[in-house]
Design a protein around this motif. Structure first.
Motif, PDB file in Angstrom:
ATOM      1  N   UNK A 164     -13.778  -4.224  15.607  1.00 52.29           N
ATOM      2  CA  UNK A 164     -12.554  -3.442  15.731  1.00 52.29           C
ATOM      3  C   UNK A 164     -12.812  -1.961  15.857  1.00 52.29           C
ATOM      4  N   UNK A 165     -13.890  -1.472  15.263  1.00 48.39           N
ATOM      5  CA  UNK A 165     -14.227  -0.054  15.338  1.00 48.39           C
ATOM      6  C   UNK A 165     -14.986   0.280  16.619  1.00 48.39           C
ATOM      7  N   UNK A 166     -15.736  -0.680  17.148  1.00 44.54           N
ATOM      8  CA  UNK A 166     -16.619  -0.417  18.284  1.00 44.54           C
ATOM      9  C   UNK A 166     -15.963  -0.676  19.629  1.00 44.54           C
ATOM     10  N   UNK A 167     -14.893  -1.471  19.656  1.00 46.99           N
ATOM     11  CA  UNK A 167     -14.271  -1.801  20.929  1.00 46.99           C
ATOM     12  C   UNK A 167     -15.043  -2.895  21.652  1.00 46.99           C
ATOM     13  N   UNK A 168     -14.478  -3.384  22.754  1.00 48.93           N
ATOM     14  CA  UNK A 168     -15.073  -4.525  23.455  1.00 48.93           C
ATOM     15  C   UNK A 168     -16.448  -4.217  24.019  1.00 48.93           C
ATOM     16  N   UNK A 169     -16.579  -3.117  24.775  1.00 47.38           N
ATOM     17  CA  UNK A 169     -17.861  -2.798  25.397  1.00 47.38           C
ATOM     18  C   UNK A 169     -18.927  -2.475  24.362  1.00 47.38           C
ATOM     19  N   UNK A 170     -18.553  -1.726  23.330  1.00 48.92           N
ATOM     20  CA  UNK A 170     -19.505  -1.395  22.279  1.00 48.92           C
ATOM     21  C   UNK A 170     -19.974  -2.631  21.534  1.00 48.92           C
ATOM     22  N   UNK A 171     -19.052  -3.568  21.289  1.00 49.02           N
ATOM     23  CA  UNK A 171     -19.415  -4.797  20.587  1.00 49.02           C
ATOM     24  C   UNK A 171     -20.362  -5.653  21.411  1.00 49.02           C
ATOM     25  N   UNK A 172     -20.090  -5.751  22.723  1.00 48.94           N
ATOM     26  CA  UNK A 172     -20.979  -6.532  23.593  1.00 48.94           C
ATOM     27  C   UNK A 172     -22.378  -5.918  23.605  1.00 48.94           C
ATOM     28  N   UNK A 173     -22.431  -4.599  23.695  1.00 53.31           N
ATOM     29  CA  UNK A 173     -23.724  -3.915  23.701  1.00 53.31           C
ATOM     30  C   UNK A 173     -24.465  -4.148  22.377  1.00 53.31           C
ATOM     31  N   UNK A 174     -23.738  -4.079  21.269  1.00 56.14           N
ATOM     32  CA  UNK A 174     -24.368  -4.296  19.965  1.00 56.14           C
ATOM     33  C   UNK A 174     -24.855  -5.730  19.814  1.00 56.14           C
ATOM     34  N   UNK A 175     -24.081  -6.682  20.341  1.00 54.71           N
ATOM     35  CA  UNK A 175     -24.479  -8.091  20.233  1.00 54.71           C
ATOM     36  C   UNK A 175     -25.749  -8.378  21.029  1.00 54.71           C
ATOM     37  N   UNK A 176     -25.830  -7.779  22.220  1.00 59.30           N
ATOM     38  CA  UNK A 176     -26.957  -8.073  23.105  1.00 59.30           C
ATOM     39  C   UNK A 176     -28.199  -7.243  22.782  1.00 59.30           C
ATOM     40  N   UNK A 177     -28.002  -6.006  22.372  1.00 58.11           N
ATOM     41  CA  UNK A 177     -29.155  -5.123  22.148  1.00 58.11           C
ATOM     42  C   UNK A 177     -28.830  -4.123  21.042  1.00 58.11           C
ATOM     43  N   UNK A 178     -28.761  -4.577  19.801  1.00 56.76           N
ATOM     44  CA  UNK A 178     -28.471  -3.649  18.703  1.00 56.76           C
ATOM     45  C   UNK A 178     -29.576  -2.614  18.551  1.00 56.76           C
ATOM     46  N   UNK A 179     -29.204  -1.406  18.169  1.00 61.75           N
ATOM     47  CA  UNK A 179     -30.186  -0.344  17.976  1.00 61.75           C
ATOM     48  C   UNK A 179     -31.049  -0.627  16.752  1.00 61.75           C
ATOM     49  N   UNK A 180     -32.192   0.036  16.686  1.00 55.87           N
ATOM     50  CA  UNK A 180     -33.078  -0.136  15.535  1.00 55.87           C
ATOM     51  C   UNK A 180     -32.381   0.279  14.243  1.00 55.87           C
ATOM     52  N   UNK A 181     -31.562   1.321  14.327  1.00 56.49           N
ATOM     53  CA  UNK A 181     -30.839   1.776  13.134  1.00 56.49           C
ATOM     54  C   UNK A 181     -29.861   0.721  12.642  1.00 56.49           C
TER      55      UNK A 181
END
Length: 257
Positions: free
Chosen positions: A108-125
């Motif tokens: 809900x905080x990241x939005x659709x595109x941000x969530x997809x990006x996090x699911x596929x390639x989360x940052x090291x942090x």
């Protein structure tokens, strides 16, 4: 103590049934409480009113001192990012990994595109942050495991981790220990109350286990037939009052026959 929720004469109906009936209630920030009562007493409906997934038919629901009936859809979405919910059946995606399920907690905080990006390639942090959360709930070694491969108790902890990753101001848990053994149930409730104290969020848990509720929560709210019939500290509520909460009336026994 400021207010997380304030309900004034709230009712919610399904057909001709009042699942919540004329309830007035105030819950502070931070506070820890348990909703208790028999199946069908209105606990789940009350939680869905608190997290704004249901709208009241009558009365006023205020969250963080704002009446939610006046909110538009965008305001509601933003409000819900501040409230984490662990539903009865946990709401996990079995085919996703543990880390992916946890990442969904901040969708809900990241939005659709941000969530997809996090699911596929989360940052090291983000991976490090999730690992730390999983370490706190005791399953850090399961970070990349498929969620469907975990035990029921481990999946409960994934659901808790997902809620923590949301960084909520309130955590609502609807019967989070209904499907595990008594020892695991006690460990889970203890963990939730410890996390609430550590992180300063309001915790509201619905429970069938009266003894767990009495042991871990300073405030118990008893529901029956959609109404709040008990509200107080465990030492203020006698055994006879708590037992009466679960006694079926003659009419209820006929309905369940």
């Amino acid at each position: 103590m400021s207010t997380a929720f304030q309900l004034s004469k709230v009712s919610c109906h399904f057909g001709g049934l009042a699942a919540v009936d004329n309830v007035s209630l105030e819950i502070g920030r931070p506070e820890q409480l348990a909703f208790i009562g028999p199946s069908g007493s209105g606990k789940t409906t009350l939680i869905r009113l608190l997290n704004t997934m249901l709208a009241a038919d009558e009365g006023t629901v205020s969250v963080f001192d704002e009446p939610v009936a006046e909110f538009g859809s965008g305001q509601l979405r933003k409000l819900r990012t501040r409230i984490a919910t662990i539903p009865q059946h946990l709401g996990l995606v079995p085919n996703l990994s543990v880390i992916q399920n946890v990442i969904l907690g901040r969708g809900g905080k990241r939005g659709t595109l941000g969530s997809i990006r996090d699911l596929l390639a989360p940052s090291k942090d983000e991976v490090a942050k999730i690992h730390d959360i999983l370490d706190r709930v005791g399953i850090e070694e399961k970070l990349f495991d498929r969620t469907s491969s975990l035990s029921g108790g481990q999946q409960q902890r994934v659901a808790i981790a997902r809620a923590l990753y949301q960084e909520p101001e309130v955590l609502l848990a609807d019967e989070p220990v209904s499907s595990v053994d008594p020892a695991r149930a006690k460990d889970t409730v203890k963990l939730l109350t410890e996390l609430s104290k550590e992180r300063g969020f309001t915790l509201c848990v619905s429970l069938h286990h009266i003894e767990l509720a009495r042991e871990f929560f300073p405030r118990l709210i008893g529901m029956r037939a959609g109404s709040v019939v008990l509200d107080g500290a465990p030492d203020q509520l006698g055994d006879s009052e708590l037992a009466a909460l679960y006694q079926l009336s003659d009419e209820e026994m006929m309905e369940n026959a």
